[in-house]
Design an enzyme around this catalytic site. Structure first.
Site, PDB file in Angstrom:
ATOM      1  CD1 TRP A  11      -2.425   1.661   2.483  1.00 50.14           C
ATOM      2  CD2 TRP A  11      -2.907   1.618   0.414  1.00 50.14           C
ATOM      3  NE1 TRP A  11      -3.347   2.588   2.359  1.00 50.14           N
ATOM      4  CE2 TRP A  11      -3.843   2.613   0.726  1.00 50.14           C
ATOM      5  CE3 TRP A  11      -2.612   1.730  -1.201  1.00 50.14           C
ATOM      6  CZ2 TRP A  11      -4.532   3.296  -0.069  1.00 50.14           C
ATOM      7  CZ3 TRP A  11      -3.574   2.191  -1.986  1.00 50.14           C
ATOM      8  CH2 TRP A  11      -4.509   3.333  -1.430  1.00 50.14           C
ATOM      9  NE  ARG A  31      10.540  -1.424  12.289  1.00 50.49           N
ATOM     10  CZ  ARG A  31      10.290  -0.896  13.299  1.00 50.49           C
ATOM     11  NH1 ARG A  31       9.758   0.457  12.880  1.00 50.49           N
ATOM     12  NH2 ARG A  31      10.577  -0.638  14.521  1.00 50.49           N
ATOM     13  CB  ALA A 133      -1.406  -2.087  -2.935  1.00 52.35           C
ATOM     14  CE  LYS A 183     -10.829  -2.568   4.340  1.00 56.32           C
ATOM     15  NZ  LYS A 183     -10.157  -3.168   3.696  1.00 56.32           N
ATOM     16  CB  VAL A 269       0.089  -7.087   9.133  1.00 57.17           C
ATOM     17  CG1 VAL A 269      -1.159  -6.418  10.027  1.00 57.17           C
ATOM     18  CG2 VAL A 269       1.243  -7.034   9.946  1.00 57.17           C
ATOM     19  CD  GLU A 271      -3.922  -3.554  10.064  1.00 57.69           C
ATOM     20  OE1 GLU A 271      -4.208  -3.766  11.372  1.00 57.69           O
ATOM     21  OE2 GLU A 271      -2.862  -2.953   9.817  1.00 57.69           O
TER      22      GLU A 271
END
Length: 321
Positions: A11, A31, A133, A183, A269, A271
């Site tokens: 993203w 990172r 994305a 969502k 991940v 979410e």
């Protein structure tokens, strides 16, 4: 103008590509140093967005100071669980665009933009909607919502808008964020329906009642009802609940096929697994019925058999729609 995008996942990279393709000097902060070096060398994010070339105006970096020096604002595109830690190691930007979808629950429900403002003392606009994305980065037609202080939301609208990316504005920032978080929970449930092969009728009923649950939850927490029928609510729900790109939908499908939660998280991940904890904690504390979120929580975090959860939903007391 210079912009920083914080987070070099799919993203964050897609948003950086979108801005840089318009000639906006964009620094993409990664990172991991090794990832930043790979982005520079290959001019492609092969880990998260393979096949998409990085435009000339996109500059990857691992250095926090370099990423944020002289920028007008920063786009936050990191997972919700890493948000606080990320902001703690980066210098502040003048203001922020939060592209992170998630929920936190401690003494109450908190959204990513609220965390950004609490930790930095700077204002934040939210960018949300049905925005995969993989499609944004390939310039397929997309619509989104910029929500927050009107002057800043309009600046985000002007900067991100283009031939393939249409941005609307909203003053209901909280509603936009709550829709984007819920969502993901409903997409987990939709994936479970897919994994169990329960059919189109079941999925349509689930998402319709899920939208009702989103409205109940979101309006109780200050969102405007109309927001949840727009791009950041229903629109995002449809994209996430049906798409093959959707990590949350696929996670739900894999959960009912026996893949454990830790293995899912190792792939990236999810979410919805975090957002459902916040939803259920709030619902239990407030005495508000959130039956679909409860069912997802019990399957994902308490080990309940998915068919048992389904039977419990179907056996609820009959009532008017």
């Amino acid at each position: 103008m210079r912009v920083a995008v914080l987070g070099a996942g799919a993203w964050g990279t897609a948003l950086a590509v979108l801005l840089a393709s318009k000639g906006v000097p964009t620094r993409l902060w990664a990172r991991r140093k090794a990832q930043a070096e790979a982005l520079k060398a290959m001019r492609e994010n092969r880990d998260y967005l393979p096949g998409v070339a990085l435009p000339a105006y996109l500059y990857p970096t691992h250095d926090p100071e370099e990423a944020l020096e002289g920028v007008e604002f920063a786009v936050v595109a990191v997972p919700s669980k890493a948000l606080r830690e990320t902001l703690a190691i980066l210098p502040p930007a003048p203001w922020y665009v939060s592209a992170t979808k998630g929920l936190y629950y401690e003494e109450g429900v908190q959204t990513p933009a609220e965390v950004v403002e609490a930790l930095t003392g700077r204002p934040a606009v939210v960018l949300s909607g049905p925005n995969h994305a993989e499609e944004v980065a390939r310039f397929l037609p997309t619509a989104s919502v910029a929500a927050g202080p009107e002057d800043l939301a309009r600046r985000v609208q002007a900067l991100f808008s283009g031939p393939t990316f249409r941005v609307y504005t909203s003053r209901d920032r909280r509603g936009v964020e709550l829709g984007g978080a819920v969502k993901n929970v409903l997409a987990l449930a939709a994936g479970m329906v897919d994994g169990l092969r329960l059919g189109d009728n079941a999925k349509a009923a689930l998402l319709t009642r899920g939208l009702k649950e989103m409205v109940r939850f979101g309006t109780a927490l200050g969102g405007e009802e109309a927001t949840f029928y727009g791009l950041a609510g229903l629109g995002d729900l449809l994209a996430t609940a049906y798409s093959l790109h959707s990590r949350n939908r696929m996670a739900g499908e894999n959960l009912v096929r026996g893949v454990d939660r830790e293995a899912l998280e190792a792939q990236g991940v999810v979410e919805g697994l975090y957002a459902v904890r916040a939803m259920v904690a709030w619902g239990r504390a407030q005495g508000v019925e959130l039956p679909i979120a409860e069912a997802v929580h019990r399957v994902a975090h308490e080990g309940l058999d998915p068919l048992t959860a389904l039977k419990a939903l179907m056996a609820r007391e009959p009532k008017e729609e």
